[in-house]
Every structure is written in structure tokens, then in C-alpha cells.
Design a protein around this motif. Structure first.
Motif, mmCIF file in Angstrom:
data_model
loop_
_atom_site.group_PDB
_atom_site.id
_atom_site.type_symbol
_atom_site.label_atom_id
_atom_site.label_comp_id
_atom_site.label_asym_id
_atom_site.label_seq_id
_atom_site.Cartn_x
_atom_site.Cartn_y
_atom_site.Cartn_z
ATOM 1 N N GLU A 58 -7.286 0.150 18.479
ATOM 2 C CA GLU A 58 -7.766 -1.230 18.540
ATOM 3 C C GLU A 58 -8.796 -1.517 17.450
ATOM 4 N N SER A 59 -9.620 -0.527 17.121
ATOM 5 C CA SER A 59 -10.610 -0.718 16.057
ATOM 6 C C SER A 59 -9.928 -0.927 14.715
ATOM 7 N N VAL A 60 -8.884 -0.138 14.450
ATOM 8 C CA VAL A 60 -8.148 -0.306 13.191
ATOM 9 C C VAL A 60 -7.455 -1.660 13.166
ATOM 10 N N LYS A 61 -6.839 -2.018 14.265
ATOM 11 C CA LYS A 61 -6.161 -3.312 14.346
ATOM 12 C C LYS A 61 -7.129 -4.456 14.101
ATOM 13 N N GLY A 62 -8.309 -4.372 14.683
ATOM 14 C CA GLY A 62 -9.309 -5.417 14.487
ATOM 15 C C GLY A 62 -9.843 -5.437 13.070
ATOM 16 N N PHE A 63 -9.957 -4.262 12.447
ATOM 17 C CA PHE A 63 -10.497 -4.171 11.096
ATOM 18 C C PHE A 63 -9.545 -4.780 10.078
ATOM 19 N N ILE A 64 -8.254 -4.462 10.174
ATOM 20 C CA ILE A 64 -7.316 -4.964 9.158
ATOM 21 C C ILE A 64 -6.887 -6.401 9.427
ATOM 22 N N GLY A 65 -6.919 -6.842 10.673
ATOM 23 C CA GLY A 65 -6.539 -8.210 10.989
ATOM 24 C C GLY A 65 -5.051 -8.466 10.827
ATOM 25 N N LEU A 80 -6.718 4.702 3.218
ATOM 26 C CA LEU A 80 -5.498 3.947 3.532
ATOM 27 C C LEU A 80 -5.813 2.720 4.386
ATOM 28 N N ILE A 81 -6.710 2.882 5.342
ATOM 29 C CA ILE A 81 -7.073 1.745 6.190
ATOM 30 C C ILE A 81 -7.792 0.678 5.371
ATOM 31 N N GLN A 82 -8.715 1.107 4.518
ATOM 32 C CA GLN A 82 -9.428 0.142 3.676
ATOM 33 C C GLN A 82 -8.497 -0.506 2.651
ATOM 34 N N ALA A 83 -7.492 0.226 2.199
ATOM 35 C CA ALA A 83 -6.589 -0.292 1.165
ATOM 36 C C ALA A 83 -5.884 -1.567 1.611
ATOM 37 N N ILE A 84 -5.553 -1.660 2.895
ATOM 38 C CA ILE A 84 -4.897 -2.868 3.399
ATOM 39 C C ILE A 84 -5.780 -4.085 3.159
ATOM 40 N N VAL A 134 0.852 -1.192 0.000
ATOM 41 C CA VAL A 134 0.000 0.000 0.000
ATOM 42 C C VAL A 134 0.887 1.241 0.000
ATOM 43 N N MET A 135 0.561 2.194 -0.883
ATOM 44 C CA MET A 135 1.407 3.371 -1.062
ATOM 45 C C MET A 135 0.566 4.642 -1.165
ATOM 46 N N PRO A 136 0.684 5.563 -0.211
ATOM 47 C CA PRO A 136 0.151 6.901 -0.447
ATOM 48 C C PRO A 136 0.925 7.567 -1.596
ATOM 49 N N LEU A 137 0.194 8.027 -2.612
ATOM 50 C CA LEU A 137 0.809 8.753 -3.719
ATOM 51 C C LEU A 137 0.283 10.180 -3.670
ATOM 52 N N VAL A 138 1.155 11.122 -3.359
ATOM 53 C CA VAL A 138 0.770 12.524 -3.248
ATOM 54 C C VAL A 138 0.948 13.156 -4.626
ATOM 55 N N ASN A 139 -0.172 13.389 -5.299
ATOM 56 C CA ASN A 139 -0.140 13.762 -6.716
ATOM 57 C C ASN A 139 0.598 15.077 -6.957
ATOM 58 N N ARG A 140 1.514 15.022 -7.927
ATOM 59 C CA ARG A 140 2.329 16.184 -8.300
ATOM 60 C C ARG A 140 2.664 16.073 -9.778
ATOM 61 N N MET A 182 -2.501 2.038 -4.553
ATOM 62 C CA MET A 182 -2.032 3.398 -4.307
ATOM 63 C C MET A 182 -3.221 4.274 -3.928
ATOM 64 N N VAL A 183 -3.041 5.052 -2.875
ATOM 65 C CA VAL A 183 -4.057 5.986 -2.386
ATOM 66 C C VAL A 183 -3.598 7.384 -2.773
ATOM 67 N N CYS A 184 -4.300 8.002 -3.710
ATOM 68 C CA CYS A 184 -3.849 9.228 -4.354
ATOM 69 C C CYS A 184 -4.566 10.444 -3.774
ATOM 70 N N TYR A 185 -3.806 11.480 -3.453
ATOM 71 C CA TYR A 185 -4.403 12.732 -2.997
ATOM 72 C C TYR A 185 -3.524 13.895 -3.428
ATOM 73 N N ASP A 186 -4.129 15.082 -3.504
ATOM 74 C CA ASP A 186 -3.509 16.216 -4.183
ATOM 75 C C ASP A 186 -2.409 16.863 -3.359
ATOM 76 N N GLY A 187 -1.257 17.009 -4.009
ATOM 77 C CA GLY A 187 -0.118 17.643 -3.374
ATOM 78 C C GLY A 187 -0.406 19.074 -2.971
ATOM 79 N N PHE A 188 -0.002 19.433 -1.752
ATOM 80 C CA PHE A 188 -0.177 20.749 -1.127
ATOM 81 C C PHE A 188 -1.640 21.060 -0.846
ATOM 82 N N ILE A 189 -2.528 20.895 -1.837
ATOM 83 C CA ILE A 189 -3.937 21.213 -1.625
ATOM 84 C C ILE A 189 -4.510 20.355 -0.506
ATOM 85 N N THR A 190 -4.246 19.058 -0.569
ATOM 86 C CA THR A 190 -4.697 18.131 0.471
ATOM 87 C C THR A 190 -3.559 17.755 1.417
ATOM 88 N N SER A 191 -2.380 17.535 0.874
ATOM 89 C CA SER A 191 -1.290 16.995 1.685
ATOM 90 C C SER A 191 -0.862 17.933 2.811
#
Length: 410
Positions: A185-192, A147-151, A103-109, A164-173
Motif C-alpha cells: 500500500e505504501s508503494v501504491k500510494g507513493f507512485i500514484g 525502481l520505485i522512484q523511477a516511476i 521503466v526498464m531494469p538494465l542488468v549490466n553485461r 533505465m535502472v542499471c545494476y551489475d550482472g551476476f554481482i548484484t543480479s
């Protein structure tokens, strides 16, 4: 339990990674994604995670290290942007072909040249056929949630593909927004727990990765990889439903905004969707029945679903933040138009390329697109199918580069 906080998009990505607690993160800095591994390295230093951080000498090495780690049987993540992603190009295809759910955050540029560190989607759109699932985010909340769902999406046994989880450079990042976090714990339980069927370090079931694949087998392996991408569409929806029950936040393949009674609509993605929603609201107050579709999932492309969602409109425009250099519109336009030929053949469609290199996409620009759609809807006639929106000559096609627009490097 939801926890309210204020975070930038890069901080939201790093916090999601902290809660995921991957076994390996390998990264190399590049603007505007540098903060993601930087923030995450602080979590390592503080003892909040037990991740092995690998500081590599290039983005090619970063993806190579992630491939090696994931192939060995552990979770691996990285983050990058633009030229950095271009440098790992070879390894993008290998990660997908090996069926490794990195899984890779891709900060669009924007991609060079000329050099530009601001936002457009030329990096992720250039990699759209590399075999990676692509999720797009309008805001910081969606960065965190996706990102959590991507796993779960990538690791599903019927998918097994990188995401890849894509979001806009500077505007969002770099913009700070209110956000709701899940507890650890909720995230840990969700991704397993990650339990790959095959791993290089599993001595009881030895496997090899990357052998010579001759014509007798290569084609079938590509078909299996394609099947994983096709299966991903249903898996994305299944996991989104589980995430909704956990968080109260609902996701689909795309978001329909005021589309129920819309007569004209646009298709758009990432942060520009927020500006477009404001334009829709203003036009609605004027009695214009405008709507929009914000793509969340571009790979796999929701061909049938988006074609049907647009079928009741009088006219459609597609806004791309990437020049595909096909001389036939941007990459989103070509795919949406293909879907419409099957499910909305009588709806006229036009395409606009906008926001290249960080050029502002203003609310009035988008309102002008809707007003052009009104005229198209009256006549069923598209005068210009391929357009540029927001150029200095008023939106027409201009391939010239003026000397005053070029800023020399220091």
C-alpha cells in the motif's frame, strides 16, 4: 512500514515491479536479466498482479510493445541486458523521443564480441545519449528503491522520459542480500495513478505519434526533450526527498563517502563502489585521507554538483567499467574531467578502465590507485592520464589478444 527479507537483485527488481503493478510487461529472455520477467511472470500466474504479460520474439519487439502500451495510456515495463538492449537500440531512441516514461531494469553485461555474459557497463554507457534517464545501483536495496522512484521520476510532467535502472550482472543480479521492502500500500500510494496528458486511446483529445518531423520543427522538439532531461535533476532530488520520508533511506545525485576531509578521491559507480569503500576504510586506518564519490545518476549528468564536490581534493581518479573507444579515457572520465575543468581546474585527474568482461576489480587494485593519487597530489603531475587497471601485464596498455584467453563456443 519496512519489511525485512533476503533477495537477489533480480528478485528485488521483480518484487518492486509487483508492487508497482504495471499494466503491461513485454520481455524476451537474455542472461543475466532473464530472471526478472521470469519471477514477475510467477506473480501474474499467482494472481498477485493484473498485468498483461506479452511474450515477444525479440528485444526489439519488447520495447516496441512497451512503446505501444505506454502511448496508449498505460504503464509499461521490460528488462534486458547487453546484446538484448543493443537489439532494441532503434526503439530506445523512439521511446525517449516520444516522451514515454517506460521503466526498464538494465542488468549490466559486456557486449559482444567475443561473446561474454559477465559484467561491465558497455551496454548502458553505449546508450547514454539515447535520451533515457540512467540510475545506477550499488546493491540490491538500491535496485528496489530506484525502481520505485523511477516511476515517479519518468512520469513527472516536467520530465516525461524513460528511465533505465542499471545494476551489475551476476554481482548484484544473482547475489542474495538482506533488504528492506515497503508494504504494497505504501508503494501504491507513493507512485500514484498514471494519468498521461495525451494518449492514443483518448478519443476526446486525438494525437498522433511518430509523424514526419521536418527541419521547421524537429530542432525545437529536441530542445524540449533536452529540457525534460535538464528538469529531471531537480525532480530526482524532490522525489528522493519524498522517498526518504517514506522509507528512511536517503538518495541524491551521488553519494559522498568520507569526502568531508578527504585529500584524494575516486569517482565510481555500481557494485565496485562497495569494494572501493572497503579500500577507503583500510587506507583511513593507515592515516591516508581517502574518499570516494559513487555516482547514482549518470543521465542527467550532475555537472556542477560533482565538479564542486571534487574541488577541494589534491588529486582525483575516475574508474570506468566501459571502454569508450575514444582514445581519451572512459565515458565517466570524460564527463567528470569536463566538470572539473569548470569547477576544479587545478585538481589533477586521471582515468582508469577496469573490470571489462567481468574481470575482478580487487580491493588492492583500488588501493594502488589511491597510492598513485598520493604521488600525483605531491607533485601536481599526472604521468599517465589514461590507464587500464588489472590487466595481466600489470595495468599497462595491451591491445593484444592471447590465444589462451579465447575460449571457443561449445
Amino acid at each position: 512500514m519496512n519489511i525485512r527479507d533476503k533477495l537477489s537483485g533480480n528478485e528485488a527488481a521483480a518484487v518492486a515491479m509487483k508492487q508497482i503493478n504495471p499494466d503491461v510487461v513485454a520481455a524476451f529472455p537474455i542472461t543475466p536479466s532473464t530472471e526478472v520477467p521470469q519471477y514477475f511472470s510467477q506473480f501474474i500466474a499467482n494472481g498477485d498482479v493484473d498485468t498483461r504479460f506479452v511474450a515477444v520474439e525479440s528485444e526489439h519487439s519488447a520495447m516496441s510493445a512497451c512503446i505501444g502500451a505506454q502511448a496508449a495510456g498505460v504503464r509499461a515495463m521490460t528488462a534486458t541486458s547487453a546484446n538484448g538492449m543493443a537489439f532494441m537500440w532503434e526503439m530506445l531512441y523512439i521511446a525517449a523521443s516520444f516522451r514515454l516514461p517506460i521503466v526498464m531494469p538494465l542488468v549490466n553485461r559486456a557486449l559482444s564480441a567475443p561473446i561474454n555474459i559477465h559484467n561491465d557497463h558497455s551496454d548502458s554507457m553505449g546508450a547514454r545519449d539515447s535520451g533515457w534517464i540512467q540510475l545506477y545501483c550499488e546493491n540490491n536495496q538500491e535496485v528496489y528503491d530506484n525502481l520505485i522512484q523511477a516511476i515517479r521520476i519518468g512520469e513527472h510532467k516536467d520530465v516525461l522520459l524513460p528511465v533505465m535502472v542499471c545494476y551489475d550482472g551476476f554481482i548484484t543480479s544473482h547475489a542474495i542480500e538482506n533488504i528492506e521492502l515497503l508494504d504494497d500500500e505504501s508503494v501504491k500510494g507513493f507512485i500514484g495513478t498514471y494519468k498521461p496528458e495525451y494518449a492514443l486511446l483518448d478519443r476526446a483529445h486525438p494525437v498522433s505519434l511518430g509523424p514526419l518531423d521536418l527541419p521547421n520543427h524537429y530542432f525545437e522538439h529536441k530542445v524540449e526533450q533536452g529540457n525534460g532531461m535538464r528538469n529531471a535533476k531537480g525532480v530526482i532530488l524532490q522525489i528522493a526527498d519524498e522517498f526518504y520520508r517514506l522509507s528512511g533511506r536517503r538518495y541524491g545525485l551521488f553519494e559522498e563517502y568520507r569526502m568531508d576531509d578527504a585529500e584524494i578521491g575516486i569517482v565510481i559507480l555500481n557494485s565496485t563502489a562497495g569494494t572501493a569503500k572497503a579500500a577507503v576504510n583500510r587506507l583511513r586506518r593507515e592515516g591516508i585521507r581517502a574518499g570516494l564519490i559513487k555516482l547514482r545518476v549518470f543521465r542527467p549528468f550532475p555537472f556542477e554538483e560533482i565538479g564542486k564536490a571534487l574541488s577541494h581534493l589534491k588529486a582525483v581518479a575516475v574508474l570506468d567499467k566501459a571502454e569508450g573507444f575514444s582514445a581519451a579515457g572512459g565515458p565517466i572520465f570524460t564527463e567528470v574531467r569536463s566538470a572539473m575543468l569548470s569547477y576544479a581546474p587545478n585538481v589533477p585527474v586521471t582515468g582508469y578502465i577496469c573490470g571489462l568482461g567481468g574481470r575482478d576489480v580487487k580491493q588492492e587494485d583500488i588501493e594502488n590507485v589511491y597510492k598513485e593519487l598520493l604521488e600525483i597530489g605531491k607533485t601536481d603531475k599526472v604521468e599517465k592520464m589514461f590507464n587500464y587497471l588489472g590487466t595481466k601485464n600489470g595495468g599497462g596498455i595491451d591491445y593484444g589478444i592471447q590465444s589462451e584467453d579465447i575460449i571457443p563456443e561449445a
